[in-house]
Design an enzyme around this catalytic site. Sequence first.
Site, PDB file in Angstrom:
ATOM      1  N   ASP A  11     -10.342   9.323  -6.849  1.00 37.20           N
ATOM      2  CA  ASP A  11      -9.681   8.072  -6.495  1.00 37.20           C
ATOM      3  C   ASP A  11      -9.756   7.953  -4.965  1.00 37.20           C
ATOM      4  OD1 ASP A  11      -7.780   5.875  -6.524  1.00 37.20           O
ATOM      5  OD2 ASP A  11      -6.293   7.330  -5.846  1.00 37.20           O
ATOM      6  N   ASP A  13      -7.551   5.311  -2.615  1.00 35.82           N
ATOM      7  CA  ASP A  13      -6.293   5.012  -1.920  1.00 35.82           C
ATOM      8  C   ASP A  13      -5.197   5.982  -2.330  1.00 35.82           C
ATOM      9  OD1 ASP A  13      -7.021   2.588  -0.410  1.00 35.82           O
ATOM     10  OD2 ASP A  13      -7.513   1.872  -2.418  1.00 35.82           O
TER      11      ASP A  13
HETATM   12  C1  XBP Z   1      -5.480   1.258  -4.866  1.00 37.24           C
HETATM   13  C2  XBP Z   1      -5.116  -0.114  -5.147  1.00 37.24           C
HETATM   14  C3  XBP Z   1      -5.781  -1.192  -4.435  1.00 37.24           C
HETATM   15  C4  XBP Z   1      -5.436  -1.321  -2.968  1.00 37.24           C
HETATM   16  C5  XBP Z   1      -5.856  -2.683  -2.468  1.00 37.24           C
HETATM   17  O1  XBP Z   1      -6.239   1.737  -5.931  1.00 37.24           O
HETATM   18  O2  XBP Z   1      -4.275  -0.381  -5.972  1.00 37.24           O
HETATM   19  O3  XBP Z   1      -5.394  -2.373  -5.043  1.00 37.24           O
HETATM   20  O4  XBP Z   1      -4.059  -1.200  -2.745  1.00 37.24           O
HETATM   21  O5  XBP Z   1      -7.209  -2.857  -2.586  1.00 37.24           O
HETATM   22  P1  XBP Z   1      -6.871   3.225  -6.007  1.00 37.24           P
HETATM   23  P2  XBP Z   1      -7.883  -4.301  -2.724  1.00 37.24           P
HETATM   24  O6  XBP Z   1      -5.788   4.206  -5.662  1.00 37.24           O
HETATM   25  O7  XBP Z   1      -7.330   3.326  -7.426  1.00 37.24           O
HETATM   26  O8  XBP Z   1      -8.020   3.288  -5.048  1.00 37.24           O
HETATM   27  O9  XBP Z   1      -7.049  -5.241  -1.909  1.00 37.24           O
HETATM   28  O10 XBP Z   1      -9.271  -4.130  -2.185  1.00 37.24           O
HETATM   29  O11 XBP Z   1      -7.856  -4.662  -4.173  1.00 37.24           O
HETATM   30 MG    MG Z   2      -4.636   5.915  -5.651  1.00 35.74          MG
END
Ligand code: XBP
Ligand code: MG
Length: 258
Positions: A11, A13
């Site tokens: 993953d 973020d």
């Molecule tokens: C993280 C998310 C994303 C980001 C925003 O997902 O939920 O929505 O907060 O990104 P992960 P966008 O942990 O699966 O990476 O604004 O580009 O959608």
């Molecule tokens: Mg995440």
Amino acid sequence: MKQALQALLFDVDGTLADTERDGHRVAFNLAFQKAGLDWDWSVELYGKLLAVTGGKERMKYYLQHFNTDFEGPDKLDAFIAELHQSKTTFYTDLLAEGRIPLRPGVERLLKEARAKGMRMGIATTTTPANVQALLTHTLGADSESWFEVIAAGDVVPAKKPAADIYTWAMEKMGLSPEACIAFEDSENGIKSSVAAGLRTIITVNDYTLEHDFSDAVLVLNNMGEPDQAFTVLQGDENILDGANYLDLELVQRLAGAL
Ligand code: XBP
Ligand code: MG
């Protein structure tokens, strides 16, 4: 015979870097300001909004539950998409300023896995440009190529907690879940990875400390470094065999491959 571990699926973020509070949230607010909106996502409110993955989906959720008086334009989807594009520009600019570092142990583990020929992929709900910016500004221009597949954003319509993004990544890599292990930081993330049949290692962050990680093979505060031991929050201490940071050998043990 035990199946060899063939790939690590990450993953982005919250897992590779703490991007939400000081990255995505700030970028959303900058986009709102630029558009002349008085929307302001505090650190606390953003924690609630994280219940929904995907930036466009998160804005709609905000309007439906936290700003119900807002009278949007007729073409709400186009309005949201435009705001989101602006947010992506602000976000990638923040990353280019080097404001968001990788979390402890991430660079070390990625480099070890790469040096040892372990295959790697990414499965995230964030926009592809955001992944590219994060990797480029932390690990260097060629680092996108370390990952065989970067499954991101809208390539699958159903975002996490749906299994789809992990399943899509594994299909592209020609691998079954038994040959892989996932790295996540959130409840929506582990719901997605587990639904895709993957064993999952969790590193928590401030927004996800209280999430339910009962399906994880191990829950850590972070991956740790040789001189900065991790803290185990959940899991079988015996399997650590004295390890105090997450290296490939421990990952393989957790995958049941050693
Ligand atoms: C993280 C998310 C994303 C980001 C925003 O997902 O939920 O929505 O907060 O990104 P992960 P966008 O942990 O699966 O990476 O604004 O580009 O959608
Ligand atoms: Mg995440």
